[in-house]
Design a protein around this motif. Sequence first.
Motif, short mmCIF file in Angstrom:
data_model
loop_
_atom_site.label_atom_id
_atom_site.label_comp_id
_atom_site.label_asym_id
_atom_site.label_seq_id
_atom_site.Cartn_x
_atom_site.Cartn_y
_atom_site.Cartn_z
N ALA A 72 0.99 -1.12 -0.03
CA ALA A 72 -0.11 0.07 -0.12
C ALA A 72 0.67 1.20 0.04
O ALA A 72 1.89 1.31 0.65
N VAL A 73 0.33 2.03 -0.62
CA VAL A 73 0.92 3.69 -0.65
C VAL A 73 0.41 4.59 0.20
O VAL A 73 -0.94 4.66 -0.44
N ILE A 74 0.79 5.62 0.61
CA ILE A 74 0.19 6.66 1.03
C ILE A 74 0.69 7.96 0.82
O ILE A 74 2.15 8.02 1.27
N ASP A 75 0.24 8.77 0.03
CA ASP A 75 1.00 9.87 -0.60
C ASP A 75 0.72 11.12 0.57
O ASP A 75 -0.47 11.70 0.63
N SER A 90 -0.15 7.29 -10.98
CA SER A 90 0.25 6.23 -12.01
C SER A 90 0.87 5.01 -11.69
O SER A 90 0.66 3.89 -12.29
N ALA A 91 2.07 5.14 -10.83
CA ALA A 91 2.79 3.96 -10.42
C ALA A 91 1.96 2.84 -9.64
O ALA A 91 2.17 1.78 -10.08
N ALA A 92 1.05 3.37 -8.82
CA ALA A 92 0.11 2.61 -8.07
C ALA A 92 -0.92 1.75 -9.01
O ALA A 92 -1.14 0.48 -8.71
N HIS A 96 -1.01 -2.02 -9.58
CA HIS A 96 -2.23 -2.58 -8.81
C HIS A 96 -2.04 -2.68 -7.18
O HIS A 96 -2.32 -3.51 -6.62
N VAL A 97 -1.57 -1.60 -6.85
CA VAL A 97 -1.16 -1.41 -5.35
C VAL A 97 -2.15 -0.46 -4.86
O VAL A 97 -2.26 0.90 -5.51
N PRO A 98 -2.83 -0.39 -3.74
CA PRO A 98 -4.07 0.77 -3.27
C PRO A 98 -3.20 1.91 -3.05
O PRO A 98 -2.09 1.89 -2.24
N LEU A 99 -3.91 2.98 -3.33
CA LEU A 99 -3.18 4.43 -2.75
C LEU A 99 -4.03 5.13 -2.27
O LEU A 99 -5.29 5.51 -2.58
N LEU A 100 -3.75 5.92 -0.90
CA LEU A 100 -4.40 6.87 -0.19
C LEU A 100 -3.51 8.32 -0.34
O LEU A 100 -2.23 8.06 -0.10
N ALA A 101 -4.38 9.21 -0.39
CA ALA A 101 -3.64 10.63 -0.30
C ALA A 101 -3.88 11.06 1.14
O ALA A 101 -5.01 11.21 1.55
N LEU A 102 -2.96 11.53 1.82
CA LEU A 102 -3.16 12.17 3.40
C LEU A 102 -2.92 13.51 3.01
O LEU A 102 -1.88 13.79 3.04
N ARG A 103 -3.92 14.41 2.93
CA ARG A 103 -3.82 15.71 2.59
C ARG A 103 -4.40 16.54 3.53
O ARG A 103 -5.62 16.52 4.01
N ARG A 104 -3.62 17.40 4.23
CA ARG A 104 -4.17 18.41 5.20
C ARG A 104 -5.08 19.42 4.69
O ARG A 104 -5.14 19.79 3.34
N PRO A 105 -6.26 19.67 5.07
CA PRO A 105 -7.16 20.87 4.79
C PRO A 105 -6.41 22.09 4.72
O PRO A 105 -5.40 22.47 5.16
N GLY A 106 -7.06 22.49 3.54
CA GLY A 106 -6.35 24.00 3.36
C GLY A 106 -7.03 25.16 4.20
O GLY A 106 -7.83 24.65 4.90
N TRP A 107 -6.17 26.32 4.41
CA TRP A 107 -6.73 27.17 5.46
C TRP A 107 -8.04 27.93 4.70
O TRP A 107 -8.37 28.18 3.32
N VAL A 108 -8.82 28.53 5.69
CA VAL A 108 -9.99 29.17 5.45
C VAL A 108 -10.02 30.62 5.89
O VAL A 108 -9.64 30.74 6.94
N PRO A 109 -10.21 31.84 5.22
CA PRO A 109 -10.05 33.02 5.69
C PRO A 109 -11.15 33.18 6.76
O PRO A 109 -12.26 32.84 6.74
N ASP A 231 -7.41 13.60 -9.00
CA ASP A 231 -8.78 13.55 -8.52
C ASP A 231 -9.59 12.24 -8.27
O ASP A 231 -10.65 12.21 -7.73
N ASP A 232 -9.03 11.27 -8.64
CA ASP A 232 -9.58 9.71 -8.46
C ASP A 232 -9.01 8.87 -7.41
O ASP A 232 -8.89 7.71 -7.27
N VAL A 233 -8.38 9.61 -6.33
CA VAL A 233 -7.37 8.92 -5.61
C VAL A 233 -8.10 9.20 -4.11
O VAL A 233 -8.53 10.42 -3.74
N PRO A 234 -8.44 8.25 -3.30
CA PRO A 234 -9.42 8.50 -1.93
C PRO A 234 -8.32 9.34 -1.11
O PRO A 234 -7.20 9.16 -1.18
N VAL A 235 -8.95 10.12 -0.11
CA VAL A 235 -8.25 11.27 0.54
C VAL A 235 -8.72 10.92 2.17
O VAL A 235 -10.13 10.69 2.40
N ALA A 236 -7.54 10.99 2.87
CA ALA A 236 -7.57 11.01 4.33
C ALA A 236 -7.41 12.45 4.88
O ALA A 236 -6.15 13.11 4.33
N GLY A 237 -7.70 13.07 5.77
CA GLY A 237 -7.62 14.47 6.33
C GLY A 237 -6.44 14.30 7.61
O GLY A 237 -5.92 15.28 8.00
#
Length: 254
Positions: A72-75, A90-92, A96-109, A231-237
């Motif tokens: 498994a890969v976590i970006d 592309s590589a995942a 055929h390896v599961p990929l998750l994006a760990l992305r912190r939420p952006g700032w809000v004014p 935009d097709d990668v599952p995201v965790a916050g």
Amino acid sequence: MPLHVLVLGGTTEARRLAERLVAVGEMPGVRVTSSLAGRVARPKLPPGGTRVGGFGGADGLAEWLRAHRVDAVIDATHPFAGTISFNAASAADAVHVPLLALRRPGWVPSDGDRWHPADSLAGAAELLPGLGRRVFLTTGRMGLAAFAGLDALWFLIRSVDAPEAPYPARMEVLLDRGPFTLDGERELIRRYGIDVLVTKDSGGDATAPKLTAAREAGIPVVVVRRPPVPDDVPVAGTPEEAVAWLRGLEGPGL
């Protein structure tokens, strides 16, 4: 065989994820390898295995995943490290390896903020002459060439490592690493007479106090928007959400 997880890291969230998996042991038996880009001279190394440097594009990353039997890969890369996110997708997909994006939420004014969005560092540089004369530049040591021609402005440049030319002619460099405190940011704005702040929308808490300090001082903030990501990668916050995703992968197939 233990589950082998590759964490594309270099962020606070990536380090916290490795700590939860390795030091805290939330998933016993999981093997974690954290990959760091190598752009910081003395990075804070996470627990577990580490590697430093690029993979050689999407094909190189795919070969590394095969050779090291990654399950498994976590970006969890920086929000502005856009290229690696596309390479990871592309590589995942190729191996055929599961990929998750760990992305912190952006700032809000918030109420009272004077934010001016920009699509790039070059766009931020174009806005500056109309906003202030003494700039607190917190976009890191990369990309300073965008501000090199603004000779009428003075810059306080904060980065982890010393910047390389080209950079603004009139400047002072402050080498420091977050997290930063609100009192500390207030003092920098006061001491250097800062009248405009430039930042990337990195999100998270480590560097957010500068936004509060700017709002209190009534100074404008140029905020560089994040680059596009797949935009097709599952995201965790959060790292906790990433651990839950990994738990869902455990089973006969892995």
